[in-house]
Design a protein around this motif. Sequence first.
Motif, mmCIF file in Angstrom:
data_model
loop_
_atom_site.group_PDB
_atom_site.id
_atom_site.type_symbol
_atom_site.label_atom_id
_atom_site.label_comp_id
_atom_site.label_asym_id
_atom_site.label_seq_id
_atom_site.Cartn_x
_atom_site.Cartn_y
_atom_site.Cartn_z
ATOM 1 N N SER A 61 -19.155 -4.517 -0.952
ATOM 2 C CA SER A 61 -20.182 -4.468 0.235
ATOM 3 C C SER A 61 -19.774 -3.681 1.374
ATOM 4 O O SER A 61 -18.652 -3.363 1.835
ATOM 5 C CB SER A 61 -20.796 -5.737 0.676
ATOM 6 N N GLN A 62 -20.730 -3.495 2.133
ATOM 7 C CA GLN A 62 -20.407 -2.776 3.706
ATOM 8 C C GLN A 62 -19.493 -3.430 4.619
ATOM 9 O O GLN A 62 -18.624 -3.088 4.922
ATOM 10 C CB GLN A 62 -21.696 -2.695 4.342
ATOM 11 N N ASP A 63 -19.603 -4.985 4.617
ATOM 12 C CA ASP A 63 -18.813 -5.906 5.305
ATOM 13 C C ASP A 63 -17.349 -5.630 4.783
ATOM 14 O O ASP A 63 -16.454 -5.838 5.521
ATOM 15 C CB ASP A 63 -19.463 -7.339 5.150
ATOM 16 N N THR A 64 -17.152 -5.847 3.371
ATOM 17 C CA THR A 64 -16.009 -5.692 2.661
ATOM 18 C C THR A 64 -15.183 -4.476 3.028
ATOM 19 O O THR A 64 -14.138 -4.515 3.150
ATOM 20 C CB THR A 64 -16.004 -5.881 1.139
ATOM 21 N N LEU A 65 -16.059 -3.170 2.820
ATOM 22 C CA LEU A 65 -15.480 -2.034 3.145
ATOM 23 C C LEU A 65 -15.017 -2.016 4.657
ATOM 24 O O LEU A 65 -14.050 -1.178 5.128
ATOM 25 C CB LEU A 65 -16.414 -0.868 2.612
ATOM 26 N N GLU A 66 -15.850 -2.190 5.741
ATOM 27 C CA GLU A 66 -15.395 -2.150 6.886
ATOM 28 C C GLU A 66 -14.260 -3.019 7.161
ATOM 29 O O GLU A 66 -13.470 -2.705 8.084
ATOM 30 C CB GLU A 66 -16.513 -2.697 7.781
ATOM 31 N N SER A 67 -14.107 -4.059 6.623
ATOM 32 C CA SER A 67 -12.920 -5.175 6.735
ATOM 33 C C SER A 67 -11.554 -4.361 6.071
ATOM 34 O O SER A 67 -10.622 -4.422 6.707
ATOM 35 C CB SER A 67 -13.217 -6.305 6.227
ATOM 36 N N PHE A 68 -11.745 -3.804 5.213
ATOM 37 C CA PHE A 68 -10.723 -2.872 4.630
ATOM 38 C C PHE A 68 -10.247 -1.810 5.457
ATOM 39 O O PHE A 68 -9.137 -1.742 5.793
ATOM 40 C CB PHE A 68 -11.284 -2.258 3.358
ATOM 41 N N LEU A 69 -11.252 -1.099 6.135
ATOM 42 C CA LEU A 69 -10.724 -0.105 6.913
ATOM 43 C C LEU A 69 -10.134 -0.724 8.301
ATOM 44 O O LEU A 69 -9.148 -0.371 8.991
ATOM 45 C CB LEU A 69 -12.041 0.623 7.466
ATOM 46 N N THR A 70 -10.618 -1.790 8.476
ATOM 47 C CA THR A 70 -9.928 -2.551 9.895
ATOM 48 C C THR A 70 -8.940 -3.040 9.675
ATOM 49 O O THR A 70 -7.744 -3.067 10.310
ATOM 50 C CB THR A 70 -10.961 -3.572 10.419
ATOM 51 N N TRP A 71 -8.480 -3.567 8.311
ATOM 52 C CA TRP A 71 -7.261 -4.103 7.853
ATOM 53 C C TRP A 71 -6.207 -2.987 7.893
ATOM 54 O O TRP A 71 -5.042 -3.035 8.052
ATOM 55 C CB TRP A 71 -7.436 -4.660 6.316
ATOM 56 N N MET A 72 -6.579 -1.688 7.483
ATOM 57 C CA MET A 72 -5.753 -0.599 7.481
ATOM 58 C C MET A 72 -5.173 -0.306 8.763
ATOM 59 O O MET A 72 -3.825 0.013 8.786
ATOM 60 C CB MET A 72 -6.403 0.546 6.882
ATOM 61 N N GLU A 73 -6.052 -0.562 9.711
ATOM 62 C CA GLU A 73 -5.753 -0.058 11.188
ATOM 63 C C GLU A 73 -4.695 -1.131 11.596
ATOM 64 O O GLU A 73 -3.633 -0.857 12.092
ATOM 65 C CB GLU A 73 -6.812 -0.208 12.029
ATOM 66 N N GLU A 74 -5.166 -2.566 11.324
ATOM 67 C CA GLU A 74 -4.446 -3.502 12.254
ATOM 68 C C GLU A 74 -3.108 -4.066 11.404
ATOM 69 O O GLU A 74 -1.982 -4.104 11.781
ATOM 70 C CB GLU A 74 -5.181 -4.627 12.253
ATOM 71 N N LYS A 75 -2.942 -3.960 9.827
ATOM 72 C CA LYS A 75 -1.929 -4.546 9.108
ATOM 73 C C LYS A 75 -1.270 -3.326 8.733
ATOM 74 O O LYS A 75 -0.004 -3.473 8.575
ATOM 75 C CB LYS A 75 -2.649 -5.170 7.724
ATOM 76 N N ARG A 76 -1.638 -2.183 8.358
ATOM 77 C CA ARG A 76 -0.858 -1.129 7.929
ATOM 78 C C ARG A 76 -0.613 -0.023 9.074
ATOM 79 O O ARG A 76 0.462 0.746 8.774
ATOM 80 C CB ARG A 76 -1.551 -0.253 6.570
ATOM 81 N N GLY A 77 -1.073 0.060 10.187
ATOM 82 C CA GLY A 77 -0.586 0.525 11.321
ATOM 83 C C GLY A 77 -1.314 2.040 11.279
ATOM 84 O O GLY A 77 -0.594 2.965 11.572
ATOM 85 N N CYS A 78 -2.371 2.055 10.484
ATOM 86 C CA CYS A 78 -2.967 3.420 10.203
ATOM 87 C C CYS A 78 -3.813 3.846 11.546
ATOM 88 O O CYS A 78 -4.350 2.964 12.412
ATOM 89 C CB CYS A 78 -4.158 3.383 9.056
ATOM 90 N N CYS A 79 -3.725 5.185 12.044
ATOM 91 C CA CYS A 79 -4.158 5.437 13.077
ATOM 92 C C CYS A 79 -5.871 5.936 12.529
ATOM 93 O O CYS A 79 -6.201 5.778 11.603
ATOM 94 C CB CYS A 79 -3.757 6.917 13.754
ATOM 95 N N ILE A 80 -6.647 6.128 13.673
ATOM 96 C CA ILE A 80 -8.157 6.345 13.518
ATOM 97 C C ILE A 80 -8.454 7.695 12.593
ATOM 98 O O ILE A 80 -9.238 7.311 11.864
ATOM 99 C CB ILE A 80 -8.807 6.361 14.903
ATOM 100 N N SER A 81 -7.646 8.359 12.789
ATOM 101 C CA SER A 81 -8.062 9.802 11.907
ATOM 102 C C SER A 81 -7.587 9.395 10.602
ATOM 103 O O SER A 81 -8.338 9.592 9.569
ATOM 104 C CB SER A 81 -7.078 10.998 12.521
ATOM 105 N N THR A 82 -6.561 8.688 10.409
ATOM 106 C CA THR A 82 -6.481 8.234 9.006
ATOM 107 C C THR A 82 -7.471 7.424 8.364
ATOM 108 O O THR A 82 -7.745 7.714 7.187
ATOM 109 C CB THR A 82 -5.043 7.591 8.714
ATOM 110 N N ARG A 83 -7.901 6.456 9.265
ATOM 111 C CA ARG A 83 -8.724 5.536 8.723
ATOM 112 C C ARG A 83 -10.100 6.357 8.346
ATOM 113 O O ARG A 83 -10.793 6.213 7.313
ATOM 114 C CB ARG A 83 -9.225 4.693 10.027
ATOM 115 N N ASN A 84 -10.568 7.627 9.147
ATOM 116 C CA ASN A 84 -11.735 8.274 8.939
ATOM 117 C C ASN A 84 -11.363 9.011 7.660
ATOM 118 O O ASN A 84 -12.399 9.335 6.859
ATOM 119 C CB ASN A 84 -11.845 9.303 9.942
#
Length: 342
Positions: A61-84
Amino acid sequence: MKRQNVFLGVLSDYLSKHVTVTKGLSQNTVRSYTYTFQLLFVFLKETKVLAQEKISFSILSQDTLESFLTWMEEKRGCCISTRNQKLSGLSAFAKYAVNREPVMASGFYNAVRGIPKKKFSKTIPVYFTKEEISIRLRLPAGNGKTEYRNRILLSVLYATGARAQEICDVRVGDVCFGDRTSIKLLGKGNKARKVTIPAKCAALLKAYLTHENKLASLDSHVFSSQTNEHMSISCVEEIVKKYMRIAKQENPLLFREKNYTPHSFRHSIAVHMLESGIPLPVIKNFLGHSSIEVTMIYATVSDELKNKYLKENGITAALIEEGQKESRARPCYPGLDFLDRI
């Protein structure tokens, strides 16, 4: 086919056939797309205790995918450009999936479309000072096989300015030992470049390959994990994280940035080359950048470099052209001997 397996079947066809055969994308792009879904699987297992074979389109779902992208930033240390970039990868797959399975994948397609790319301003690259890089390269101090491999890997990662995927892909046959040892790297868009590494790093690498009995196996990958002959990006990331935690604990006054990644080694060599007076156009080709504008970000990391490269000298078309001619004529980049003193 059971409902929960449709997602994996479509994803498998997408990665093994569509992006490679139909679209003819580069190997690195395919690996990037694959890594996106590997991270998604890790996220779902960690946060929802959901095994890979249980994943379906309806779960994404959209909530799950948004949580995944946030998780990448906060837990994996990905920058915003990598998130995009990862969001773009999900979007490309969603378009393919909804054509393959219009009923089952429509919710997933709409969920991805509903997530906007995150706006960001260009920030100063996260890099190590020369004092910090000296500490980092000495840090895997143990005598075990894994510590020995990690010490050499981090040294080569820094000396080559390689991206994580590029360092994973290096084979023994790509290394040319000699008076000036060079390594061939395969970058974005399957563009190859050859870089010279300093003598100290070359000696360490040769000793490592000799110890591992790899010198005669030209098709073998230089660095392997404990489970795979071909090391993955996630393995390199974990190695960097492991020793970063130790470095911060042992040196509380240094390493002040929140997140350091394998790319921080690439940023660091670029900054250190600039500080040593190596021209921006040469660094552009050393790093495999597509344009000088990308490389110029490193000239803004300090007031000293801003004055040196942007105000006093300026970046003129003539300077760029001169540097590009010099780089094309000299594929093994000189001027890195200062690294032997670090």
